[in-house]
Design an enzyme around this catalytic site. Structure first.
Site, PDB file in Angstrom:
ATOM      1  N   LYS A 169     -22.759 -47.581 -21.422  1.00 46.59           N
ATOM      2  CA  LYS A 169     -23.725 -46.941 -22.312  1.00 46.59           C
ATOM      3  C   LYS A 169     -25.090 -47.599 -22.108  1.00 46.59           C
ATOM      4  O   LYS A 169     -25.185 -48.827 -21.988  1.00 46.59           O
ATOM      5  CB  LYS A 169     -23.285 -47.118 -23.775  1.00 46.59           C
ATOM      6  CG  LYS A 169     -21.962 -46.439 -24.107  1.00 46.59           C
ATOM      7  CD  LYS A 169     -22.115 -44.940 -24.231  1.00 46.59           C
ATOM      8  CE  LYS A 169     -20.859 -44.298 -24.816  1.00 46.59           C
ATOM      9  NZ  LYS A 169     -20.975 -42.825 -24.863  1.00 46.59           N
ATOM     10  N   GLU A 219     -25.675 -39.561 -17.535  1.00 45.65           N
ATOM     11  CA  GLU A 219     -25.167 -38.592 -18.511  1.00 45.65           C
ATOM     12  C   GLU A 219     -26.118 -38.484 -19.706  1.00 45.65           C
ATOM     13  O   GLU A 219     -26.547 -39.494 -20.254  1.00 45.65           O
ATOM     14  CB  GLU A 219     -23.776 -39.063 -18.953  1.00 45.65           C
ATOM     15  CG  GLU A 219     -23.044 -38.114 -19.872  1.00 45.65           C
ATOM     16  CD  GLU A 219     -21.656 -38.659 -20.238  1.00 45.65           C
ATOM     17  OE1 GLU A 219     -21.019 -39.336 -19.406  1.00 45.65           O
ATOM     18  OE2 GLU A 219     -21.235 -38.428 -21.374  1.00 45.65           O
ATOM     19  N   ASP A 244     -23.546 -33.661 -21.454  1.00 42.44           N
ATOM     20  CA  ASP A 244     -22.357 -33.848 -22.296  1.00 42.44           C
ATOM     21  C   ASP A 244     -22.579 -33.171 -23.649  1.00 42.44           C
ATOM     22  O   ASP A 244     -22.153 -32.043 -23.877  1.00 42.44           O
ATOM     23  CB  ASP A 244     -22.088 -35.361 -22.441  1.00 42.44           C
ATOM     24  CG  ASP A 244     -20.903 -35.669 -23.336  1.00 42.44           C
ATOM     25  OD1 ASP A 244     -20.043 -34.795 -23.496  1.00 42.44           O
ATOM     26  OD2 ASP A 244     -20.830 -36.790 -23.881  1.00 42.44           O
ATOM     27  N   LYS A 268     -15.634 -31.382 -23.551  1.00 46.92           N
ATOM     28  CA  LYS A 268     -14.829 -32.068 -24.563  1.00 46.92           C
ATOM     29  C   LYS A 268     -14.126 -30.987 -25.365  1.00 46.92           C
ATOM     30  O   LYS A 268     -14.776 -30.105 -25.935  1.00 46.92           O
ATOM     31  CB  LYS A 268     -15.704 -32.960 -25.437  1.00 46.92           C
ATOM     32  CG  LYS A 268     -16.082 -34.225 -24.661  1.00 46.92           C
ATOM     33  CD  LYS A 268     -16.774 -35.253 -25.471  1.00 46.92           C
ATOM     34  CE  LYS A 268     -17.035 -36.463 -24.569  1.00 46.92           C
ATOM     35  NZ  LYS A 268     -18.061 -37.349 -25.111  1.00 46.92           N
TER      36      LYS A 268
END
Ligand SMILES: [Mg+2]
Length: 375
Positions: A169, A219, A244, A268
């Site tokens: 991250k 991302e 995402d 997702k």
């Protein structure tokens, strides 16, 4: 076989649980120390059970939906609906709820339970209704730590397990340093970064500097609806850009492809409304040759079980965010635990999701529960 047995739910139960995580999951916008979740159990007239899990978080740091908004939607509209209707196929549930806008994570939890039930009724593993007959899927890991030192220690542990893909991250101010620290130690690691939409276009120069590190992708650099900013950065950088959070529905994915807003996409299951919609999206990606991979939600075992099955879909071009059970919790709602060996997770051969759901676990971590039955 498909569609020959009707799905008729006699009783549906929602169990709200709260579980401590073994280590905090730290992102730029939230530190998750406990995982709340809603477990959905549907039971048909033959006593066959199907399970789904709602992956919304406790607060709206990731999407606007939370455990609490999902709970409301389930209670008021979605659980009464699933008891009222009979379906030939699980996808009909999502279609039947189009009158209720949004609430995709709540809808997904019911959709997933229906898919599990549907596969169990046919006595086949869920993966056989979704993907290729794979005995194993690749494992990828997300490293989300407070400090750089912890990040490097976690990467080193994950390398021992043989994970196939590593994600760290990042946020404005730490991106360059973090990536440089990993690259100094592991120049060839299959590495990517996730900004969770925290960069503004004014801070783009830090992202441009990442181009030298041979990352698999960057991302979600910008916020969810910044389609044009992503499109611009995709043209500008050599490193692939991945979306995402922006892909919150099949329709958003269609828009992204048309705009060429990114090079790679994450699906997702919870965020797009369930497995029915996620399959539609994956088939679209596969048909159009658009690179896709499967994301995770720091989820519990039921969602993880569905993801193990979904990860067999031929559309996926990168290893998923799919790690082993012991990464997050000491004991999970499902058995046996998911384990990673030499970078792979075994798929299940039993019917449905193929994992046992532990009622005693649910009782230990339950903070609320209610059921709706056919009258
Ligand atoms: Mg992400």
């Amino acid at each position: 076989m498909e569609g020959t047995k009707l799905i008729s739910v006699e009783k549906v139960t929602c169990t709200h649980v709260r579980v401590p995580l073994l280590t905090p999951f730290v992102t730029a916008t939230e530190t998750v120390t406990e995982r709340e979740s809603l477990i959905i159990e549907v039971v048909d007239g033959d006593g066959i059970c199907g399970y789904g899990e709602c992956v919304a978080f406790s607060t709206p740091w990731y999407t606007e939906e939370t455990v609490y908004t999902a709970k409301y939607a389930l209670k008021e509209w979605l659980l009464p609906k699933v008891c009222e209707e009979t379906y030939k196929h699980p996808r009909e549930f999502f279609e039947s709820t189009r009158q209720y806008k949004g609430n995709y994570m709540a809808k997904a939890s019911v959709d997933l339970a229906l898919w599990d039930l549907y596969a169990k009724k046919q006595q086949v593993p869920l993966s056989s209704l979704i993907g290729m007959n794979r005995s194993q899927v690749e494992a990828g890991i997300v490293i989300a730590t407070e400090t750089e030192g912890q990040m490097l220690a976690d990467i080193s542990k994950a390398i021992e397990k043989g994970y196939k893909r590593y994600k760290i991250k990042i946020s404005p101010g730490n991106a360059f340093d973090r990536v440089q620290a990993v690259r100094r130690k592991y120049p060839d690691l299959p590495l990517m970064v996730d900004a969770n939409g925290t960069f503004s276009t004014d801070q783009q120069d830090e992202l441009e500097k990442l181009d030298r590190f041979s990352l698999l992708m960057i991302e979600q650099p910008f916020d969810t609806s910044r389609w044009l900013a992503h499109q611009q950065l995709t043209k500008q950088l050599a490193t692939p850009i991945c979306l995402d959070e922006s892909i919150d529905s099949v329709e958003a994915f269609e828009l992204a492809i048309a705009l060429e807003a990114a090079d790679v996409y994450v699906v997702k299951v919870g965020r797009v409304g369930g497995l029915s919609e996620a399959l539609r999206l994956a088939n679209m990606a596969h048909g159009n040759g658009v690179p896709l991979w499967l994301g995770g939600m720091v989820e519990l075992g039921i969602s993880r079980a569905h993801n193990v099955a979904f990860a067999t879909h031929p559309a996926f071009r990168y290893p998923p965010d799919l790690s082993e059970t012991s990464r997050y919790v000491a004991e999970d709602v499902t058995a046996p635990p998911v384990v990673v060996e030499k970078g792979y997770i075994q798929t299940r051969t039993e019917a449905g999701i193929g994992f046992k759901v532990k009622r005693e676990w649910m009782q230990s971590y339950r903070i609320d529960e209610w059921s709706v039955s056919v009258n």
